[in-house]
Design an enzyme around this catalytic site. Structure first.
Site, PDB file in Angstrom:
ATOM      1  N   ASN A 211      13.613   4.112   5.309  1.00 42.98           N
ATOM      2  CA  ASN A 211      12.609   3.132   5.724  1.00 42.98           C
ATOM      3  C   ASN A 211      11.452   3.846   6.415  1.00 42.98           C
ATOM      4  O   ASN A 211      11.634   4.929   6.987  1.00 42.98           O
ATOM      5  CB  ASN A 211      13.248   2.135   6.703  1.00 42.98           C
ATOM      6  CG  ASN A 211      12.275   1.066   7.180  1.00 42.98           C
ATOM      7  OD1 ASN A 211      11.528   0.496   6.384  1.00 42.98           O
ATOM      8  ND2 ASN A 211      12.274   0.795   8.473  1.00 42.98           N
TER       9      ASN A 211
ATOM     10  N   SER B 176       0.832  -1.204   0.000  1.00 46.34           N
ATOM     11  CA  SER B 176       0.000   0.000   0.000  1.00 46.34           C
ATOM     12  C   SER B 176       0.875   1.267   0.000  1.00 46.34           C
ATOM     13  O   SER B 176       0.484   2.284  -0.586  1.00 46.34           O
ATOM     14  CB  SER B 176      -0.968   0.010   1.191  1.00 46.34           C
ATOM     15  OG  SER B 176      -0.307   0.252   2.399  1.00 46.34           O
TER      16      SER B 176
ATOM     17  N   LYS C 179      23.077 -13.664   2.837  1.00 45.11           N
ATOM     18  CA  LYS C 179      22.578 -12.323   2.503  1.00 45.11           C
ATOM     19  C   LYS C 179      23.470 -11.639   1.459  1.00 45.11           C
ATOM     20  O   LYS C 179      22.988 -10.998   0.527  1.00 45.11           O
ATOM     21  CB  LYS C 179      22.506 -11.477   3.774  1.00 45.11           C
ATOM     22  CG  LYS C 179      21.779 -10.128   3.576  1.00 45.11           C
ATOM     23  CD  LYS C 179      21.916  -9.213   4.776  1.00 45.11           C
ATOM     24  CE  LYS C 179      21.119  -9.643   5.961  1.00 45.11           C
ATOM     25  NZ  LYS C 179      19.691  -9.278   5.914  1.00 45.11           N
TER      26      LYS C 179
ATOM     27  N   MET D  28      10.714  -6.505   5.062  1.00 46.02           N
ATOM     28  CA  MET D  28      10.875  -7.025   6.428  1.00 46.02           C
ATOM     29  C   MET D  28      12.203  -7.779   6.587  1.00 46.02           C
ATOM     30  O   MET D  28      12.234  -8.926   7.026  1.00 46.02           O
ATOM     31  CB  MET D  28       9.684  -7.913   6.783  1.00 46.02           C
ATOM     32  CG  MET D  28       8.340  -7.224   6.620  1.00 46.02           C
ATOM     33  SD  MET D  28       8.214  -5.623   7.458  1.00 46.02           S
ATOM     34  CE  MET D  28       7.635  -6.187   9.057  1.00 46.02           C
TER      35      MET D  28
ATOM     36  N   ILE E 204      19.130  -4.734   6.149  1.00 43.33           N
ATOM     37  CA  ILE E 204      19.989  -4.456   4.996  1.00 43.33           C
ATOM     38  C   ILE E 204      21.446  -4.715   5.415  1.00 43.33           C
ATOM     39  O   ILE E 204      21.894  -4.239   6.461  1.00 43.33           O
ATOM     40  CB  ILE E 204      19.814  -2.996   4.545  1.00 43.33           C
ATOM     41  CG1 ILE E 204      18.342  -2.700   4.185  1.00 43.33           C
ATOM     42  CG2 ILE E 204      20.731  -2.668   3.373  1.00 43.33           C
ATOM     43  CD1 ILE E 204      17.781  -3.461   3.017  1.00 43.33           C
TER      44      ILE E 204
ATOM     45  N   HIS F 100       8.458   3.137   9.365  1.00 46.23           N
ATOM     46  CA  HIS F 100       8.168   2.201  10.458  1.00 46.23           C
ATOM     47  C   HIS F 100       6.928   2.683  11.219  1.00 46.23           C
ATOM     48  O   HIS F 100       6.818   3.869  11.527  1.00 46.23           O
ATOM     49  CB  HIS F 100       9.376   2.110  11.397  1.00 46.23           C
ATOM     50  CG  HIS F 100       9.178   1.102  12.484  1.00 46.23           C
ATOM     51  ND1 HIS F 100       9.304  -0.264  12.262  1.00 46.23           N
ATOM     52  CD2 HIS F 100       8.848   1.238  13.788  1.00 46.23           C
ATOM     53  CE1 HIS F 100       9.058  -0.902  13.383  1.00 46.23           C
ATOM     54  NE2 HIS F 100       8.776  -0.025  14.329  1.00 46.23           N
TER      55      HIS F 100
HETATM   56  C1  GAR Z   1       3.834  -0.484   6.799  1.00 51.35           C
HETATM   57  O1  GAR Z   1       2.875  -0.130   7.771  1.00 51.35           O
HETATM   58  C2  GAR Z   1       5.238  -0.222   7.311  1.00 51.35           C
HETATM   59  O2  GAR Z   1       5.311   0.842   8.195  1.00 51.35           O
HETATM   60  C3  GAR Z   1       5.568  -1.523   7.977  1.00 51.35           C
HETATM   61  O3  GAR Z   1       5.010  -2.504   7.155  1.00 51.35           O
HETATM   62  C4  GAR Z   1       3.820  -1.991   6.554  1.00 51.35           C
HETATM   63  C5  GAR Z   1       3.822  -2.355   5.092  1.00 51.35           C
HETATM   64  O4  GAR Z   1       2.581  -2.073   4.509  1.00 51.35           O
HETATM   65  N1  GAR Z   1       6.984  -1.667   8.113  1.00 51.35           N
HETATM   66  C6  GAR Z   1       7.583  -2.246   9.154  1.00 51.35           C
HETATM   67  O5  GAR Z   1       6.996  -2.728  10.100  1.00 51.35           O
HETATM   68  C7  GAR Z   1       9.102  -2.229   9.091  1.00 51.35           C
HETATM   69  N2  GAR Z   1       9.692  -2.660  10.318  1.00 51.35           N
HETATM   70  P1  GAR Z   1       2.400  -2.008   2.934  1.00 51.35           P
HETATM   71  O6  GAR Z   1       3.027  -3.277   2.363  1.00 51.35           O
HETATM   72  O7  GAR Z   1       0.932  -1.985   2.718  1.00 51.35           O
HETATM   73  O8  GAR Z   1       3.097  -0.777   2.437  1.00 51.35           O
END
Ligand code: GAR
Length: 193
Positions: A107, A13, A65, A90, A93, A109
């Protein structure tokens, strides 16, 4: 236009929100590549629909990695990527990518870092009973959600709120804050004579 790669593992999203901002003329960048570490992820189908080039890989098919990050760097170079935007990627890096893209990886978060790093930040915030959570955008370093903070926005946590409700509110904020923050970051270089 500044050439960016989106790294994502899930729904995508935030990828869609960044793409919409570009289409609307609010973000002076071009998404040139999707990198995804999860072949079945919804974001892969979304990129395909938009005819966006993608590098989709399964980490289990690589010895480590460094091996898959070398392949990623080759792709990024082939597409002349200037900035890496992690959007629900997830995975930590490693030095291979960090050394090639110093201060060029960001990033998003779903908490007010340094509170609640790592997995399930929304659930962690609810369990802790905080009255305010939010969104953080930060430079990526070798740690887990530890890099220098670029932007934050608070989201109030109402009594009795479910995880799904808080997640929806947080994502709404993310979808505005990420495109506008990227625009601020690339502004100096988007003026090209
Ligand atoms: C987002 O809310 C982002 O902040 C989180 O994953 C979601 C991805 O949503 N990221 C983390 O938790 C990173 N540690 P999306 O795939 O719909 O963009």
């Amino acid at each position: 236009k500044t050439r960016i790669a989106i790294f994502a593992s899930g729904t995508g999203s935030n990828y869609e929100a960044i793409d919409r901002a570009i289409q609307a003329g609010d973000l002076d960048a071009e998404i040139v590549l999707l990198v995804c570490d999860s072949p079945g992820a919804k974001v892969v189908a979304k990129a395909k629909k938009n005819q966006l080039a993608s590098f989709v890989f399964d980490p289990k098919t690589y010895p480590n990695k460094q091996a898959f990050e070398i392949d990623i760097v080759h792709k990024l170079k082939a597409y002349q990527v200037e900035w890496i935007v992690l959007a629900g990627y997830m995975r930590l890096i490693g030095p291979t990518l960090l050394n090639q893209y110093q201060r060029r990886i960001i990033n998003i978060h779903p908490s007010l870092l340094p509170a609640f790093p790592g997995l399930d930040a929304v659930g962690q915030a609810l369990d802790a009973g905080v009255k305010v959570s939010g969104v953080t955008i930060h430079y990526v370093d070798s740690g887990m959600d530890t890099g220098e903070i670029i932007a934050q926005e608070a989201v109030p946590v109402k009594p009795g709120m479910t995880k799904a409700e808080l997640q929806t509110l947080i994502q709404k904020v993310e979808h505005k804050l990420y495109p506008s923050t990227i625009q601020q970051l690339i502004l100096p270089e988007s003026i090209r004579l």
